[in-house]
Design a protein around this motif. Structure first.
Motif, PDB file in Angstrom:
ATOM      1  N   ASN A  76      46.254  58.515  29.060  1.00  0.00           N
ATOM      2  CA  ASN A  76      46.921  59.218  30.153  1.00  0.00           C
ATOM      3  C   ASN A  76      47.462  60.522  29.580  1.00  0.00           C
ATOM      4  OD1 ASN A  76      49.699  58.791  29.173  1.00  0.00           O
ATOM      5  ND2 ASN A  76      49.420  56.657  29.819  1.00  0.00           N
ATOM      6  N   SER A  77      48.184  61.272  30.370  1.00  0.00           N
ATOM      7  CA  SER A  77      48.561  62.620  29.951  1.00  0.00           C
ATOM      8  C   SER A  77      49.463  62.659  28.725  1.00  0.00           C
ATOM      9  CB  SER A  77      49.255  63.365  31.105  1.00  0.00           C
ATOM     10  OG  SER A  77      50.447  62.691  31.475  1.00  0.00           O
ATOM     11  N   LEU A  78      50.088  61.527  28.365  1.00  0.00           N
ATOM     12  CA  LEU A  78      50.963  61.512  27.193  1.00  0.00           C
ATOM     13  C   LEU A  78      50.516  60.506  26.136  1.00  0.00           C
ATOM     14  CD1 LEU A  78      54.516  61.749  28.863  1.00  0.00           C
ATOM     15  CD2 LEU A  78      53.248  63.569  27.698  1.00  0.00           C
ATOM     16  N   LEU A  79      49.484  59.726  26.422  1.00  0.00           N
ATOM     17  CA  LEU A  79      49.074  58.664  25.501  1.00  0.00           C
ATOM     18  C   LEU A  79      47.609  58.821  25.108  1.00  0.00           C
ATOM     19  CD1 LEU A  79      50.039  56.049  24.074  1.00  0.00           C
ATOM     20  CD2 LEU A  79      49.133  54.789  26.038  1.00  0.00           C
ATOM     21  N   PHE A  80      47.380  58.759  23.788  1.00  0.00           N
ATOM     22  CA  PHE A  80      46.032  58.857  23.243  1.00  0.00           C
ATOM     23  C   PHE A  80      45.793  57.680  22.298  1.00  0.00           C
ATOM     24  CE2 PHE A  80      46.953  62.999  24.791  1.00  0.00           C
ATOM     25  CZ  PHE A  80      45.760  63.686  24.983  1.00  0.00           C
ATOM     26  N   GLU A  81      44.511  57.409  22.013  1.00  0.00           N
ATOM     27  CA  GLU A  81      44.152  56.391  21.032  1.00  0.00           C
ATOM     28  C   GLU A  81      43.145  56.975  20.057  1.00  0.00           C
ATOM     29  OE1 GLU A  81      42.715  52.738  22.614  1.00  0.00           O
ATOM     30  OE2 GLU A  81      44.644  52.138  23.466  1.00  0.00           O
ATOM     31  N   PHE A 103      52.559  61.492  22.933  1.00  0.00           N
ATOM     32  CA  PHE A 103      53.247  62.776  22.968  1.00  0.00           C
ATOM     33  C   PHE A 103      54.517  62.636  23.798  1.00  0.00           C
ATOM     34  CE2 PHE A 103      48.962  64.199  21.886  1.00  0.00           C
ATOM     35  CZ  PHE A 103      49.224  65.154  20.915  1.00  0.00           C
ATOM     36  N   LYS A 104      55.509  63.456  23.474  1.00  0.00           N
ATOM     37  CA  LYS A 104      56.774  63.436  24.195  1.00  0.00           C
ATOM     38  C   LYS A 104      57.138  64.850  24.630  1.00  0.00           C
ATOM     39  CE  LYS A 104      58.862  59.676  21.476  1.00  0.00           C
ATOM     40  NZ  LYS A 104      60.065  59.310  20.667  1.00  0.00           N
ATOM     41  N   LYS A 105      57.834  64.919  25.763  1.00  0.00           N
ATOM     42  CA  LYS A 105      58.306  66.207  26.253  1.00  0.00           C
ATOM     43  C   LYS A 105      59.754  66.440  25.849  1.00  0.00           C
ATOM     44  CE  LYS A 105      55.202  66.423  30.225  1.00  0.00           C
ATOM     45  NZ  LYS A 105      55.088  66.584  31.704  1.00  0.00           N
ATOM     46  N   ASP A 106      60.124  67.709  25.762  1.00  0.00           N
ATOM     47  CA  ASP A 106      61.506  68.052  25.444  1.00  0.00           C
ATOM     48  C   ASP A 106      62.308  68.255  26.724  1.00  0.00           C
ATOM     49  OD1 ASP A 106      60.686  70.497  26.442  1.00  0.00           O
ATOM     50  OD2 ASP A 106      60.856  71.565  24.535  1.00  0.00           O
ATOM     51  N   HIS A 107      63.529  68.755  26.576  1.00  0.00           N
ATOM     52  CA  HIS A 107      64.406  68.956  27.733  1.00  0.00           C
ATOM     53  C   HIS A 107      63.903  70.052  28.664  1.00  0.00           C
ATOM     54  CE1 HIS A 107      65.682  71.765  24.622  1.00  0.00           C
ATOM     55  NE2 HIS A 107      66.211  72.517  25.562  1.00  0.00           N
ATOM     56  N   LYS A 108      62.932  70.829  28.207  1.00  0.00           N
ATOM     57  CA  LYS A 108      62.331  71.860  29.049  1.00  0.00           C
ATOM     58  C   LYS A 108      61.046  71.386  29.703  1.00  0.00           C
ATOM     59  CE  LYS A 108      64.154  75.582  26.107  1.00  0.00           C
ATOM     60  NZ  LYS A 108      63.791  76.736  25.223  1.00  0.00           N
ATOM     61  N   ASP A 109      60.745  70.083  29.547  1.00  0.00           N
ATOM     62  CA  ASP A 109      59.550  69.456  30.119  1.00  0.00           C
ATOM     63  C   ASP A 109      58.261  69.981  29.482  1.00  0.00           C
ATOM     64  OD1 ASP A 109      58.610  67.455  31.887  1.00  0.00           O
ATOM     65  OD2 ASP A 109      57.931  68.970  33.314  1.00  0.00           O
TER      66      ASP A 109
END
Length: 668
Positions: A455-460, A469-475
């Motif tokens: 998905n848009s934040l998860l890879f294998e 992956f993670k987003k910061d406070h600025k998205d």
């Protein structure tokens, strides 16, 4: 608590697989002390139930693993439904004196101490004396914590390893000289205070300083010294009479000897400050069994409430995730690293490492099962014991699901691509590029990987290891966490490295520009004056050593920095900080830190001193070479060894040596 040792990378320290075979069948190192194994009985679906069955299973496990990892002595405790099923020792507490490990043998539990510190902080939170979500400076008696973000640091952030400190291991100072010294917390922290540089709560970074600061808050709020608070409110109520946050003559007399991975004994290791909430506690199997019982009895022990049921649930429930499928930490110091060993069960664990001692606590709250072990070297035997225990009692019963992937477009890939640096291990750098619908990753300890998007934040990756992956406070995409057990990425999140304004005197077409910009973005080398880099300027030996240590990345550990400086100063003939540095001296310094292995035959031409030949040939053979130096088809090269090293050349050599991810580097 982790300490680097000279000439030993952290990868080796954490992932060691040393084989040891020199033991006879009768040696106590390979058999339990004062126990005889019984035939294996059928394992209950509810996990460990029978003491004899547990011993029959675990005795051969310890025999095998202690040989493999050259461990002289270990203890092992299993608690189920509030009852101790196993509490025994294996091998020698002191091999030279033939002293056996038993339930009263003292070990330094190192970072397992963090869970006790969290317990103390949560006790005060229950009483309304600490609000977990308030600015921590309210509880520090006037001590200030530098903070470059717009969000206050809280106790909650610190207990979940999300404080955001730039140097989380500034409190990591250990050595034999600290066993008999008394160094107060306040004095130590004032001198070694890091700065909050990431928005608190945003990224997971294993953090020693945060737990030291949490312990200081316990001391300040309670009005009594940390060791006295722990004795009065934790150890004594639990009946942990052989547990302390500092050395005592009685505990030292019963403490297991410290050994290296080679089996050689070494002195006991103390910590600074003396009372280290991040890792100074000593304990025994007998005492740690009581600690485990408290968790299974929902915060009570022997009829006394230590903490509430709600707090116990909080300590054993994950509150920080890299992805919903990747639990990270609880509010209590427990973690979820090596999720691959948990077989789909709810497990929280905490390991501790001190030179010569290693510990592990494993809790399965839903199964009301726990185990604890300590042993007297600092290999990672404990993870293999965990794996065997889980496979035997709590195998993976999940139905295997094949992942489905989403094609990644080149335009969408732009938010992920770039360089990242681990937020704890600065030496660990990763780079992401895009090709054919996937991300391509190169990272320090595990090489190259192809990542497919779930998905848009998860890879294998190609082995099924997950990268979130993670987003910061600025998205914006700012961090990633990688579960690969063969990498060190699972130790903390990594943060994206952003380019800095270019130097005015480095042309865009310069063959050195990429190297200079890379080191600048990693804060390794900066302008000489104003916005001028002075690419053809020279450097002194001291200047180059300083930037080489930064490029190497292990300067974040105080002990390692001192060791590396000493190795460089002793390894360079006639080292002089103020003398100009030559190319051959630079090569020797890099090789001392890099320890590159010769990959191809290199023939040096020109004039090179004999003490520099091996270093230069090793680096050149691995592709660590500035672009103005050419290797001919026959393997010959003039390194111009005795010429002064230019700043642009220094940038190329350091970036290639410490900023790239797979050796050898192909020369273009």
């Amino acid at each position: 608590m982790h300490k680097m040792t000279r000439n030993l990378s952290l990868a080796t320290l954490l992932l060691s697989s040393t084989i040891f075979t020199a033991c006879s069948a009768q040696d106590p190192t390979t058999t339990p002390n004062n126990a005889v194994s019984q035939p294996t009985t059928k394992v209950s679906a509810k996990g460990p139930q029978d003491s004899k069955e547990i011993e029959a299973f675990i005795d051969p496990v310890f025999a095998e693993k202690m040989k493999k990892y050259n461990v002289n002595g270990s203890n092992f405790v299993v608690v189920k439904d509030g009852k101790v099923l196993v509490n025994k020792g294996y091998g020698y507490a002191d091999k030279e004196k033939k002293t056996l490990v038993d339930k009263d043998t003292v070990f330094q539990i190192a970072s397992v101490s963090k869970t006790f510190t969290a317990l103390a902080a949560l006790q005060l939170a229950e009483k309304g004396k600490i609000d977990l979500k308030h600015d921590i400076t309210e509880y520090l008696g006037g001590m200030k914590v530098p903070n470059k973000t717009n969000k206050p640091l809280t106790m909650y952030d610190m207990l979940t390893y999300t404080a955001g400190f730039d140097y989380p291991d500034k409190s990591l100072i250990t050595g034999p000289e600290y066993v008999n010294q008394v160094i107060p917390m306040k004095e130590f922290m004032t001198e070694h205070m890091p700065t909050v540089v990431r928005t608190p709560g945003e990224a997971y970074t294993y953090d020693n300083f945060a737990f030291l600061l949490a312990g200081y808050a316990v001391e300040t709020v309670s009005g009594i010294p940390f060791p006295q608070y722990m004795e009065k409110n934790v150890f004594k109520p639990l009946g942990m009479n052989s547990t302390n946050s500092r050395f005592t003559p009685e505990l030292l007399a019963r403490m297991a000897t410290h050994y290296g991975a080679d089996g050689a004994p070494h002195p006991a290791i103390g910590v600074a400050p003396t009372d280290g909430p991040q890792g100074s506690i000593l304990s025994t199997g007998e005492d740690m069994a009581k600690y485990l019982i408290m968790f299974q009895q929902q915060g009570t022990f022997d009829g006394k409430e230590i903490v509430s049921k709600k707090t116990i649930e909080q300590m054993q429930t994950y509150s920080v995730f890299a992805d919903k499928s990747i639990p990270m930490t609880t509010v209590g110091g427990f973690e979820g690293y090596r999720n691959d060993l948990m077989n789909g069960h709810h497990v929280v664990l905490k390991g501790g490492n001190m030179p010569g001692h290693q510990s592990l606590v494993v809790l399965l709250p839903e199964k009301n099962t726990a185990f604890y072990m300590s042993y007297n070297n600092d290999t990672m035997m404990s993870l293999e014991v965990l794996e065997a225990f889980m496979n035997h009692y709590f195998p993976d019963e999940r139905t295997s699901k094949k992942s489905t992937y989403i094609p990644l477009s080149a335009s969408d890939a732009t938010k992920y691509v770039g360089s990242y640096q681990n937020t704890r291990f600065y030496a660990l750098k990763s780079n992401f590029t895009y090709a054919d619908g996937n991300l391509l990753m190169e990272t320090g300890t595990s090489g190259k990987h192809t990542l497919k998007m779930v998905n848009s934040l998860l890879f294998e990756d190609e082995s099924g290891n997950k990268l979130a992956f993670k987003k910061d406070h600025k998205d914006q995409i700012e961090y990633f966490y990688y579960t690969n057990p063969n990498s060190l990425d699972f130790g903390s999140d990594s943060r994206k490295v952003h380019a800095k304004p270019a130097f005015a005197d480095v042309p865009n077409d310069s063959i050195y520009k990429t190297y200079i910009d890379n080191l600048h973005s990693f804060d390794v080398i900066s302008a000489k004056s104003g916005n001028l880099f002075e690419p053809r300027g020279t450097m002194t030996q001291g200047e180059f050593m300083d930037v080489a240590l930064l490029a190497n990345g292990w300067h974040i550990f105080n002990d390692t920095l001192a060791d590396n400086k000493a190795m460089i100063e002793s390894g360079v003939p006639g080292f002089d900080r103020n003398a100009p540095i030559t190319r051959q001296i630079a090569a020797v310094m890099i090789q001392i830190l890099k320890q590159a292995k010769p990959a191809t035959d290199i023939k040096l031409t020109g004039d090179t001193d004999s003490w520099a030949v091996d270093a230069i040939t090793a680096l050149v053979s691995q592709g660590i070479i500035d672009p103005d130096t050419k290797v001919k088809a026959d393997g010959s090269v003039d390194f111009r060894s005795k010429q002064p090293l230019l700043r642009q050349e220094a940038s190329a050599l350091l970036d290639l040596a410490f900023g790239y991810y797979a050796l050898p580097i192909k020369n273009k």
